[in-house]
Design a protein around this motif. Structure first.
Motif, PDB file in Angstrom:
ATOM      1  N   UNK A 188     -11.188  -8.228   0.806  1.00 27.60           N
ATOM      2  CA  UNK A 188     -10.194  -8.774  -0.118  1.00 27.60           C
ATOM      3  C   UNK A 188      -9.488  -7.664  -0.878  1.00 27.60           C
ATOM      4  N   UNK A 189     -10.209  -6.618  -1.259  1.00 24.27           N
ATOM      5  CA  UNK A 189      -9.609  -5.519  -1.993  1.00 24.27           C
ATOM      6  C   UNK A 189      -8.604  -4.789  -1.107  1.00 24.27           C
ATOM      7  N   UNK A 190      -8.975  -4.525   0.120  1.00 23.71           N
ATOM      8  CA  UNK A 190      -8.075  -3.849   1.059  1.00 23.71           C
ATOM      9  C   UNK A 190      -6.824  -4.686   1.278  1.00 23.71           C
ATOM     10  N   UNK A 191      -7.010  -6.002   1.468  1.00 24.69           N
ATOM     11  CA  UNK A 191      -5.873  -6.902   1.686  1.00 24.69           C
ATOM     12  C   UNK A 191      -4.928  -6.880   0.486  1.00 24.69           C
ATOM     13  N   UNK A 192      -5.472  -6.952  -0.745  1.00 22.87           N
ATOM     14  CA  UNK A 192      -4.655  -6.928  -1.952  1.00 22.87           C
ATOM     15  C   UNK A 192      -3.926  -5.592  -2.085  1.00 22.87           C
ATOM     16  N   UNK A 193      -4.606  -4.492  -1.784  1.00 19.15           N
ATOM     17  CA  UNK A 193      -3.967  -3.180  -1.872  1.00 19.15           C
ATOM     18  C   UNK A 193      -2.819  -3.051  -0.885  1.00 19.15           C
ATOM     19  N   UNK A 194      -3.002  -3.591   0.311  1.00 21.24           N
ATOM     20  CA  UNK A 194      -1.936  -3.557   1.313  1.00 21.24           C
ATOM     21  C   UNK A 194      -0.724  -4.320   0.790  1.00 21.24           C
ATOM     22  N   UNK A 195      -0.942  -5.487   0.217  1.00 25.27           N
ATOM     23  CA  UNK A 195       0.164  -6.295  -0.322  1.00 25.27           C
ATOM     24  C   UNK A 195       0.837  -5.585  -1.502  1.00 25.27           C
ATOM     25  N   UNK A 196       0.049  -4.956  -2.374  1.00 25.03           N
ATOM     26  CA  UNK A 196       0.634  -4.251  -3.518  1.00 25.03           C
ATOM     27  C   UNK A 196       1.422  -3.030  -3.067  1.00 25.03           C
ATOM     28  N   UNK A 197       0.920  -2.344  -2.055  1.00 25.68           N
ATOM     29  CA  UNK A 197       1.666  -1.194  -1.526  1.00 25.68           C
ATOM     30  C   UNK A 197       2.980  -1.656  -0.909  1.00 25.68           C
ATOM     31  N   UNK A 198       2.959  -2.797  -0.229  1.00 24.97           N
ATOM     32  CA  UNK A 198       4.186  -3.332   0.363  1.00 24.97           C
ATOM     33  C   UNK A 198       5.207  -3.647  -0.739  1.00 24.97           C
ATOM     34  N   UNK A 199       4.755  -4.213  -1.849  1.00 25.81           N
ATOM     35  CA  UNK A 199       5.648  -4.484  -2.973  1.00 25.81           C
ATOM     36  C   UNK A 199       6.163  -3.174  -3.552  1.00 25.81           C
ATOM     37  N   UNK A 200       5.305  -2.189  -3.711  1.00 25.00           N
ATOM     38  CA  UNK A 200       5.705  -0.898  -4.276  1.00 25.00           C
ATOM     39  C   UNK A 200       6.745  -0.199  -3.392  1.00 25.00           C
ATOM     40  N   UNK A 201       6.704  -0.445  -2.097  1.00 30.17           N
ATOM     41  CA  UNK A 201       7.662   0.195  -1.190  1.00 30.17           C
ATOM     42  C   UNK A 201       9.063  -0.383  -1.329  1.00 30.17           C
ATOM     43  N   UNK A 202       9.179  -1.616  -1.827  1.00 23.86           N
ATOM     44  CA  UNK A 202      10.504  -2.225  -1.938  1.00 23.86           C
ATOM     45  C   UNK A 202      10.972  -2.366  -3.385  1.00 23.86           C
ATOM     46  N   UNK A 203      10.121  -2.016  -4.344  1.00 28.45           N
ATOM     47  CA  UNK A 203      10.475  -2.142  -5.758  1.00 28.45           C
ATOM     48  C   UNK A 203      10.526  -0.775  -6.429  1.00 28.45           C
ATOM     49  N   UNK A 204      11.536  -0.588  -7.283  1.00 28.19           N
ATOM     50  CA  UNK A 204      11.606   0.620  -8.103  1.00 28.19           C
ATOM     51  C   UNK A 204      10.719   0.477  -9.332  1.00 28.19           C
ATOM     52  N   UNK A 205      10.588  -0.756  -9.820  1.00 22.13           N
ATOM     53  CA  UNK A 205       9.826  -1.005 -11.038  1.00 22.13           C
ATOM     54  C   UNK A 205       9.212  -2.391 -10.953  1.00 22.13           C
TER      55      UNK A 205
END
Length: 163
Positions: free
Chosen positions: A3-20
Motif C-alpha cells: 500500500x505504501x509503494x502504491x501511494x508513493x507511485x500515485x503521489x509521484x505521478x501527481x508531483x510530475x504534473x503539478x508545480x505546487x
C-alpha cells in the motif's frame, strides 16, 4: 509495504504534473472544509490533476496510511504546533486566537492531544464519510487567454491553477 509503494507511485505521478500541491484543514470548533490547491505544469489540465488527486483519495478511502506514515504525520503536526510557541509573540498569538475563536486559551494543547489519539481506523472512517466526490466543490482557474498585457512578467510557463 504494498500500500505504501502504491501511494508513493500515485503521489509521484501527481508531483510530475503539478508545480505546487497544498492542502489545509480548518482548526476551528465548527465543521470545516478541506481546501486543496494545485497548480498544473505547462500543458497539463486541471482535469488531469483532479484525476491524479482522485486516485490518491480513492486509495485513502480503501485503506488508511500505514502506522509509520500516521506516526510521521502526527510528529510533524506536533512539531509545527510547538514551534509556533517558541517565541513570546507566538505564545501570545496562540493564546489570543484560541481564546477569541474557540473560547479556550489553551486549545492548542487540546488539539495536540487529539492529534496524538488519531488512529488508522479514525482516518479510514473519516475518509469514507467525507472524502467523496459528491461532497466537494471544484474551482478551476485557467491561465492565459486574455489580452491584458499590463504585466510584462506574466507566468505563461505555468499551467492551470486548480483549487
Amino acid at each position: 509495504h504494498g500500500q505504501v509503494v502504491h501511494a508513493l507511485v500515485r503521489m509521484r505521478a501527481l508531483a510530475e504534473i503539478a508545480l505546487d500541491v497544498r492542502a489545509w484543514v480548518g482548526t476551528f470548533r465548527d465543521p470545516s472544509l478541506v481546501d486543496a490547491f494545485l497548480v498544473a505544469r505547462e500543458g497539463i489540465t486541471c482535469e488531469a490533476l483532479l484525476e491524479a488527486l482522485d486516485a490518491i483519495v480513492d486509495d485513502v478511502r480503501r485503506e488508511p496510511p500505514a502506522e509509520s506514515e500516521l506516526s510521521r504525520a502526527q510528529a510533524r503536526l506536533e512539531l509545527e504546533g510547538l514551534q509556533g510557541l517558541e517565541t513570546a509573540a507566538g505564545k501570545a498569538e496562540s493564546i489570543g486566537f484560541n481564546d477569541v475563536v474557540l473560547g479556550a486559551p489553551g486549545a492548542a494543547f487540546t488539539r495536540l492531544d487529539a492529534i496524538r489519539r488519531v488512529t488508522r481506523s479514525d482516518l479510514l472512517r473519516v475518509a469514507r464519510r467525507w472524502l467523496l466526490p459528491q461532497n466537494r466543490t471544484l474551482v478551476f482557474g485557467r491561465g492565459g487567454g486574455g489580452d491584458d498585457d499590463d504585466d510584462e512578467d506574466d507566468e505563461d510557463d505555468e499551467g492551470d491553477d486548480c483549487s
